[in-house]
Design a protein around this motif. Structure first.
Motif, short mmCIF file in Angstrom:
data_model
loop_
_atom_site.label_atom_id
_atom_site.label_comp_id
_atom_site.label_asym_id
_atom_site.label_seq_id
_atom_site.Cartn_x
_atom_site.Cartn_y
_atom_site.Cartn_z
N UNK A 77 24.19 41.59 50.77
CA UNK A 77 25.27 40.82 51.38
C UNK A 77 26.45 41.77 51.59
N UNK A 78 26.83 41.99 52.84
CA UNK A 78 27.97 42.83 53.16
C UNK A 78 29.25 41.99 53.12
N UNK A 79 30.27 42.51 52.45
CA UNK A 79 31.50 41.74 52.23
C UNK A 79 32.70 42.51 52.76
N UNK A 80 33.47 41.86 53.62
CA UNK A 80 34.75 42.43 54.04
C UNK A 80 35.89 41.62 53.42
N UNK A 81 37.13 41.91 53.81
CA UNK A 81 38.27 41.27 53.18
C UNK A 81 38.30 39.77 53.35
N UNK A 82 38.08 39.28 54.58
CA UNK A 82 38.13 37.84 54.81
C UNK A 82 37.02 37.11 54.05
N UNK A 83 35.82 37.70 54.01
CA UNK A 83 34.72 37.08 53.28
C UNK A 83 35.08 36.97 51.79
N UNK A 84 35.63 38.05 51.23
CA UNK A 84 36.01 38.03 49.82
C UNK A 84 37.08 36.99 49.53
N UNK A 85 38.01 36.85 50.45
CA UNK A 85 39.10 35.90 50.24
C UNK A 85 38.63 34.45 50.40
N UNK A 86 37.71 34.22 51.33
CA UNK A 86 37.33 32.85 51.68
C UNK A 86 36.20 32.29 50.82
N UNK A 87 35.19 33.10 50.53
CA UNK A 87 33.98 32.56 49.88
C UNK A 87 33.46 33.47 48.76
N UNK A 88 34.30 33.88 47.83
CA UNK A 88 33.80 34.79 46.79
C UNK A 88 32.74 34.16 45.90
#
Length: 253
Positions: A77-88
Motif C-alpha cells: 500500500x503506497x501512502x502519501x500525505x493526504x492518504x495518511x491524514x485521511x485514512x490512517x
C-alpha cells in the motif's frame, strides 16, 4: 481521529468539512502539504457529481482489488500525505487483513516528512512502515516519487496507488506491477492505466476493499482468479464517466 473538527454529524456537509480539517491538521503536523488541500478540493467536486456514494461499478472494483491483494505474493500500500491524514486506520487495517506492506512515497519528499508520516501511521497501529530507506528507483521518473524501498514497492507485484499523480502510475505499470488506483476522476492518467480503477472517495473505497478482503479470505485461488478475470476495467471507467456526465448509471446495476 482525536483532533476532529467540532461539526455536528447531522450537518449536510459534515463529511466534507471533516475531510478538509484532517488535511489542514495534517499540514500543521507536517504530514500533508498545502497542495494537498487543492487536490482535495478537486476530488470533492468529482465526488459531488458522483452523488457522494459508491456506485455499483466501484464496489465491483473494490472486490477485484481485494482479490488481487489476496492473490499477490507481495502486495504494498503506497501512502502519501493526504492518504495518511485521511485514512490512517484504514490503511493499517487493510495491510493487516491482506498481509500487505505499507510504504510512504511522496512527490514533495523530505526525510522529515517521510518520518512524520511513518510516525503518524505507527500512532494508528502500523508496525513496520517502509519508505525511509529509498534504496531503489522506479525507472523513467526524474522526481522524488521515483525513490522507493528495494524490498517494498520496487519488489511488489501488486500496489495500491491512492490519490496519485499519473506518471508514477504509468511507470509502475511499465514495471509489470498490478495497480489498484483510487481516484475520483475516471479520466485521470492514474485511473486510465490502472489494472483496477476504483472511482470512489478513499474514505469509502478503502473500507470497501477491506470488507471484500475479509469476505474473500477463505476463497480458493481459483475463486479469486475468477473474480480478477471477470472484472471489466473499461466498463468501470465508462460507468463512472456516465455518472459524472449524466448523474445516472442506467447500465451499472
Amino acid at each position: 481521529m482525536s483532533d476532529e473538527v467540532d461539526v455536528p454529524e447531522d450537518h449536510p456537509r459534515y463529511q466534507s468539512l471533516v475531510t478538509r480539517h484532517r488535511i489542514e491538521a495534517g499540514v500543521e503536523k507536517g504530514i500533508t502539504s498545502m497542495q494537498g488541500l487543492i487536490a482535495e478540493g478537486r476530488g470533492e467536486a468529482f465526488d459531488y457529481l458522483l452523488g457522494e456514494e459508491t456506485i455499483p461499478s466501484a464496489d465491483r472494483a473494490a472486490r477485484a482489488a481485494a482479490a488481487h491483494f489476496l492473490l499477490g505474493d507481495h502486495p504494498v500500500i503506497s501512502v502519501n500525505g493526504n492518504v495518511a491524514a485521511l485514512v490512517p486506520e484504514e490503511v493499517v487495517e487493510l495491510a493487516e487483513v491482506t498481509g500487505a506492506d505499507i510504504e510512504v512515497n511522496l512527490f514533495g519528499r523530505t526525510e522529515e516528512r517521510v518520518r512524520a508520516i511513518a510516525d503518524h501511521l505507527r500512532e494508528h497501529g502500523a508496525g513496520e512502515v517502509k519508505g525511509l530507506t529509498a534504496d531503489a528507483r522506479i525507472p523513467g521518473l526524474s522526481h522524488e516519487r521515483a525513490k522507493v524501498d528495494a524490498d517494498g514497492i520496487y519488489d511488489a507485484d501488486v500496489v495500491l496507488v491512492p490519490l496519485e499523480d499519473g506518471d508514477r502510475a504509468e511507470a509502475l505499470g511499465e514495471m509489470g506491477k498490478k495497480e489498484v488506483v483510487v481516484d475520483l476522476n475516471p479520466l485521470s492518467r492514474s485511473a486510465q492505466v490502472a489494472t483496477v480503477p476504483i472511482i470512489d472517495n478513499i474514505l469509502r473505497a478503502l473500507p470497501n476493499v477491506m470488507r471484500h478482503a475479509r469476505d474473500l479470505s477463505g476463497a480458493s485461488r481459483t475463486e479469486l482468479e475468477a473474480i480478477v478475470a471477470e472484472f471489466d476495467r473499461e466498463a468501470a471507467l465508462d460507468a463512472a464517466e456516465q455518472r459524472l456526465r449524466e448523474g445516472a448509471v442506467a447500465d451499472d446495476e
